[in-house]
Design a protein around this motif. Structure first.
Motif, PDB file in Angstrom:
ATOM      1  N   THR A 106       0.834  -1.212   0.000  1.00  0.00           N
ATOM      2  CA  THR A 106       0.000   0.000   0.000  1.00  0.00           C
ATOM      3  C   THR A 106       0.864   1.255   0.000  1.00  0.00           C
ATOM      4  OG1 THR A 106      -1.819  -1.113   1.157  1.00  0.00           O
ATOM      5  CG2 THR A 106      -1.763   1.290   1.254  1.00  0.00           C
ATOM      6  N   ASN A 107       1.890   1.281   0.845  1.00  0.00           N
ATOM      7  CA  ASN A 107       2.779   2.439   0.912  1.00  0.00           C
ATOM      8  C   ASN A 107       3.520   2.662  -0.406  1.00  0.00           C
ATOM      9  OD1 ASN A 107       2.134   3.222   3.505  1.00  0.00           O
ATOM     10  ND2 ASN A 107       3.782   2.071   4.466  1.00  0.00           N
ATOM     11  N   LEU A 108       3.996   1.584  -1.004  1.00  0.00           N
ATOM     12  CA  LEU A 108       4.726   1.713  -2.263  1.00  0.00           C
ATOM     13  C   LEU A 108       3.810   2.136  -3.409  1.00  0.00           C
ATOM     14  CD1 LEU A 108       7.126  -1.349  -1.964  1.00  0.00           C
ATOM     15  CD2 LEU A 108       7.803   1.055  -2.047  1.00  0.00           C
ATOM     16  N   GLU A 109       2.582   1.671  -3.389  1.00  0.00           N
ATOM     17  CA  GLU A 109       1.626   2.072  -4.421  1.00  0.00           C
ATOM     18  C   GLU A 109       1.273   3.553  -4.284  1.00  0.00           C
ATOM     19  OE1 GLU A 109      -0.277  -0.408  -6.921  1.00  0.00           O
ATOM     20  OE2 GLU A 109       1.883  -0.687  -6.648  1.00  0.00           O
ATOM     21  N   ILE A 110       1.257   4.053  -3.074  1.00  0.00           N
ATOM     22  CA  ILE A 110       0.954   5.470  -2.836  1.00  0.00           C
ATOM     23  C   ILE A 110       2.143   6.357  -3.207  1.00  0.00           C
ATOM     24  CG2 ILE A 110       0.506   7.207  -1.042  1.00  0.00           C
ATOM     25  CD1 ILE A 110      -1.136   5.055   0.423  1.00  0.00           C
ATOM     26  N   TYR A 111       3.336   5.977  -2.752  1.00  0.00           N
ATOM     27  CA  TYR A 111       4.505   6.845  -2.915  1.00  0.00           C
ATOM     28  C   TYR A 111       5.222   6.636  -4.249  1.00  0.00           C
ATOM     29  CZ  TYR A 111       4.219   8.411   1.938  1.00  0.00           C
ATOM     30  OH  TYR A 111       3.808   8.989   3.112  1.00  0.00           O
ATOM     31  N   GLY A 112       5.135   5.453  -4.820  1.00  0.00           N
ATOM     32  CA  GLY A 112       5.717   5.212  -6.130  1.00  0.00           C
ATOM     33  C   GLY A 112       7.183   4.806  -6.111  1.00  0.00           C
ATOM     34  N   ARG A 113       7.771   4.809  -7.299  1.00  0.00           N
ATOM     35  CA  ARG A 113       9.156   4.390  -7.483  1.00  0.00           C
ATOM     36  C   ARG A 113      10.124   5.276  -6.694  1.00  0.00           C
ATOM     37  NH1 ARG A 113      10.624   2.258 -12.376  1.00  0.00           N
ATOM     38  NH2 ARG A 113      12.730   2.355 -11.498  1.00  0.00           N
ATOM     39  N   LYS A 114      11.328   4.755  -6.508  1.00  0.00           N
ATOM     40  CA  LYS A 114      12.401   5.446  -5.775  1.00  0.00           C
ATOM     41  C   LYS A 114      12.079   5.597  -4.287  1.00  0.00           C
ATOM     42  CE  LYS A 114      14.465   6.172  -9.747  1.00  0.00           C
ATOM     43  NZ  LYS A 114      15.657   5.391 -10.166  1.00  0.00           N
ATOM     44  N   HIS A 115      11.159   4.786  -3.812  1.00  0.00           N
ATOM     45  CA  HIS A 115      10.826   4.766  -2.386  1.00  0.00           C
ATOM     46  C   HIS A 115      11.082   3.377  -1.821  1.00  0.00           C
ATOM     47  CE1 HIS A 115       8.788   8.581  -3.213  1.00  0.00           C
ATOM     48  NE2 HIS A 115       8.847   8.801  -1.905  1.00  0.00           N
ATOM     49  N   LEU A 116      11.371   3.343  -0.531  1.00  0.00           N
ATOM     50  CA  LEU A 116      11.664   2.099   0.175  1.00  0.00           C
ATOM     51  C   LEU A 116      10.680   1.944   1.322  1.00  0.00           C
ATOM     52  CD1 LEU A 116      13.787  -0.269   0.567  1.00  0.00           C
ATOM     53  CD2 LEU A 116      14.928   1.265   2.187  1.00  0.00           C
ATOM     54  N   ALA A 117       9.940   0.842   1.318  1.00  0.00           N
ATOM     55  CA  ALA A 117       9.009   0.576   2.410  1.00  0.00           C
ATOM     56  C   ALA A 117       9.757  -0.129   3.537  1.00  0.00           C
ATOM     57  CB  ALA A 117       7.847  -0.295   1.932  1.00  0.00           C
ATOM     58  N   VAL A 118       9.611   0.387   4.745  1.00  0.00           N
ATOM     59  CA  VAL A 118      10.199  -0.220   5.935  1.00  0.00           C
ATOM     60  C   VAL A 118       9.116  -0.300   7.006  1.00  0.00           C
ATOM     61  CG1 VAL A 118      12.578   0.482   5.497  1.00  0.00           C
ATOM     62  CG2 VAL A 118      11.036   2.076   6.630  1.00  0.00           C
ATOM     63  N   GLY A 119       9.428  -0.944   8.121  1.00  0.00           N
ATOM     64  CA  GLY A 119       8.430  -1.079   9.168  1.00  0.00           C
ATOM     65  C   GLY A 119       9.048  -1.164  10.547  1.00  0.00           C
ATOM     66  N   GLN A 120       8.227  -0.940  11.550  1.00  0.00           N
ATOM     67  CA  GLN A 120       8.670  -1.102  12.927  1.00  0.00           C
ATOM     68  C   GLN A 120       8.978  -2.573  13.203  1.00  0.00           C
ATOM     69  OE1 GLN A 120       8.272   1.689  15.569  1.00  0.00           O
ATOM     70  NE2 GLN A 120       8.446   2.823  13.652  1.00  0.00           N
ATOM     71  N   VAL A 121       9.918  -2.815  14.103  1.00  0.00           N
ATOM     72  CA  VAL A 121      10.302  -4.185  14.454  1.00  0.00           C
ATOM     73  C   VAL A 121      10.161  -4.387  15.963  1.00  0.00           C
ATOM     74  CG1 VAL A 121      11.903  -4.374  12.509  1.00  0.00           C
ATOM     75  CG2 VAL A 121      12.746  -3.590  14.727  1.00  0.00           C
ATOM     76  N   LYS A 122       9.995  -5.624  16.338  1.00  0.00           N
ATOM     77  CA  LYS A 122       9.912  -5.995  17.754  1.00  0.00           C
ATOM     78  C   LYS A 122      10.786  -7.209  17.982  1.00  0.00           C
ATOM     79  CE  LYS A 122       8.129  -5.724  21.948  1.00  0.00           C
ATOM     80  NZ  LYS A 122       8.393  -4.536  22.808  1.00  0.00           N
ATOM     81  N   TYR A 123      11.856  -7.030  18.760  1.00  0.00           N
ATOM     82  CA  TYR A 123      12.730  -8.156  19.096  1.00  0.00           C
ATOM     83  C   TYR A 123      12.068  -9.052  20.140  1.00  0.00           C
ATOM     84  CZ  TYR A 123      17.211  -7.074  16.835  1.00  0.00           C
ATOM     85  OH  TYR A 123      18.230  -6.895  15.924  1.00  0.00           O
ATOM     86  N   PHE A 124      12.377 -10.340  20.067  1.00  0.00           N
ATOM     87  CA  PHE A 124      11.942 -11.254  21.118  1.00  0.00           C
ATOM     88  C   PHE A 124      12.967 -12.367  21.270  1.00  0.00           C
ATOM     89  CE2 PHE A 124      10.439 -13.221  17.279  1.00  0.00           C
ATOM     90  CZ  PHE A 124      10.379 -14.590  17.517  1.00  0.00           C
ATOM     91  N   ARG A 125      13.010 -12.903  22.459  1.00  0.00           N
ATOM     92  CA  ARG A 125      13.966 -13.974  22.782  1.00  0.00           C
ATOM     93  C   ARG A 125      13.372 -14.824  23.896  1.00  0.00           C
ATOM     94  NH1 ARG A 125      20.036 -14.357  22.661  1.00  0.00           N
ATOM     95  NH2 ARG A 125      20.621 -15.831  24.292  1.00  0.00           N
ATOM     96  N   ALA A 126      13.553 -16.130  23.804  1.00  0.00           N
ATOM     97  CA  ALA A 126      12.929 -17.051  24.753  1.00  0.00           C
ATOM     98  C   ALA A 126      13.349 -16.789  26.191  1.00  0.00           C
ATOM     99  CB  ALA A 126      13.254 -18.496  24.362  1.00  0.00           C
ATOM    100  N   ASP A 127      14.624 -16.430  26.395  1.00  0.00           N
ATOM    101  CA  ASP A 127      15.116 -16.247  27.757  1.00  0.00           C
ATOM    102  C   ASP A 127      15.287 -14.769  28.124  1.00  0.00           C
ATOM    103  OD1 ASP A 127      17.159 -15.811  26.007  1.00  0.00           O
ATOM    104  OD2 ASP A 127      18.646 -17.045  27.053  1.00  0.00           O
ATOM    105  N   GLY A 128      14.599 -13.895  27.414  1.00  0.00           N
ATOM    106  CA  GLY A 128      14.646 -12.481  27.753  1.00  0.00           C
ATOM    107  C   GLY A 128      15.601 -11.700  26.881  1.00  0.00           C
TER     108      GLY A 128
END
Length: 335
Positions: A106-128
């Protein structure tokens, strides 16, 4: 109107404990027009069998063997088998949130070429999760929410390797996976920066990023600190260094010394400043160390800061701002 096809490229090696979760997260996407191309980099566990089982049930999933060795060759193989309008990468031990593909397309279709879609990330680990990864997550997301990822690209990799998407033609224009430079994700981020692809701001978590003790980025020599510093210097000299201006290094700790050695090897002249009274006036590698106020004697200098302490970084930033100096033009934080 048909929706554009997304190619998801997934190299894997010995991740049978996690790969089913990765596959399930792809199958659970709200956006359905995708192909997932998995490439096995010589696993000796059950990873390949697991992916093969999924591929038998869903024709959008394809699995191949890496003829050569290493993640770069695996990514090249995956790309050769892709046909999507949009290209994205996924790691086999991570998990997509259900809206990841839909949000990015959706973001790339709105902004067009020469754009890079990125997103928020959430780290997780079994032991913290460690404090270091928690800080990295917070820092990375603070850049992504405003699309200002490149503003601190010399600190760490500002584009999470399993959480980007761009148009196929743009991917090929900046070299795709043709580079053989490690760490390959950081090198690609620098090539996005070099190509001036604009990061699209995103405030949604699109990836759950798994951490564990045997993760490749923790154990492989290609991801050692010196490899990152070599890469930073290479792109700094190519993209931001102004040879007509004096260059100063801030800090004479381990990273400062390593940086000095790299610059000396490249025959790049520099001045070396620090705030350690025991080092000021001394010589390291035949280079004299000056107090930080020596910077005022230099005519329109550029500075590379290798001081890692966050409090000290804030003080240094305030000093630069008081001198009307601009980040990514006059000064660059390398840690």
């Amino acid at each position: 109107m048909s929706k554009p096809l997304v190619s998801i490229l997934v190299p894997f090696k010995n991740t049978d404990a996690f790969i089913a979760e990765c596959l399930d997260s792809i199958l659970n996407q709200s956006y359905s027009n995708w192909e997932a191309i998995f490439v096995d980099d010589h696993s000796d566990d059950d990873s390949y069998t697991i992916v093969e089982r999924y591929a038998e049930k869903d024709t959008r999933i394809n699995v191949h063997k890496n003829e050569h060795s290493g993640i770069i060759d695996a990514l090249k193989t995956a790309y050769q088998h892709s046909s999507g309008t949009y290209i994205t990468r996924m790691d086999s031990d991570d998990i997509m949130t259900p809206i990841r593909l839909e949000t990015m397309v959706t973001n790339l279709e709105i902004y067009g070429r020469k754009h890079l879609a990125v997103g928020q990330v959430k780290y997780f680990r079994a032991d913290g999760l460690s404090d270091g990864f928690a800080r990295y997550e917070k820092w990375l997301n603070s850049l992504t929410v405003e699309g200002k990822n490149y503003s601190e690209i010399y600190k760490e990799c500002v584009i999470p390797s399993p959480c980007w998407m761009l148009h196929r033609k743009d991917f090929e224009a900046c070299g795709g996976f043709n580079s053989n430079v490690y760490p390959e994700d950081y090198d690609l981020a620098f090539r996005f920066y070099k190509a001036n692809y604009i990061c699209i701001p995103c405030d949604k978590v699109l990836l759950y990023w798994r951490d564990y003790s045997t993760r490749t980025s923790r154990t492989h020599e290609h991801y050692a600190e010196n490899s990152f510093l070599d890469l930073k210097v290479h792109y700094f000299l190519e993209l931001n260094y102004d040879a007509s201006r004096p260059l100063a290094i801030w800090g004479a700790g381990h990273k400062g010394k390593t940086l000095a050695k790299i610059l000396l090897k490249e025959n790049i002249p520099f001045f070396w400043i620090c705030d350690n009274p025991k080092k000021i006036g001394k010589h390291i590698y035949d280079q004299e160390l000056y107090n930080f106020d020596y910077l005022a004697e230099l005519q329109h200098p550029q500075s590379i800061v290798t001081v890692a302490n966050s409090k000290a970084q804030k003080e240094i930033t305030r000093y630069f701002e008081s001198q009307k100096m601009q980040s990514m033009v006059d000064y660059f934080f390398f840690c």
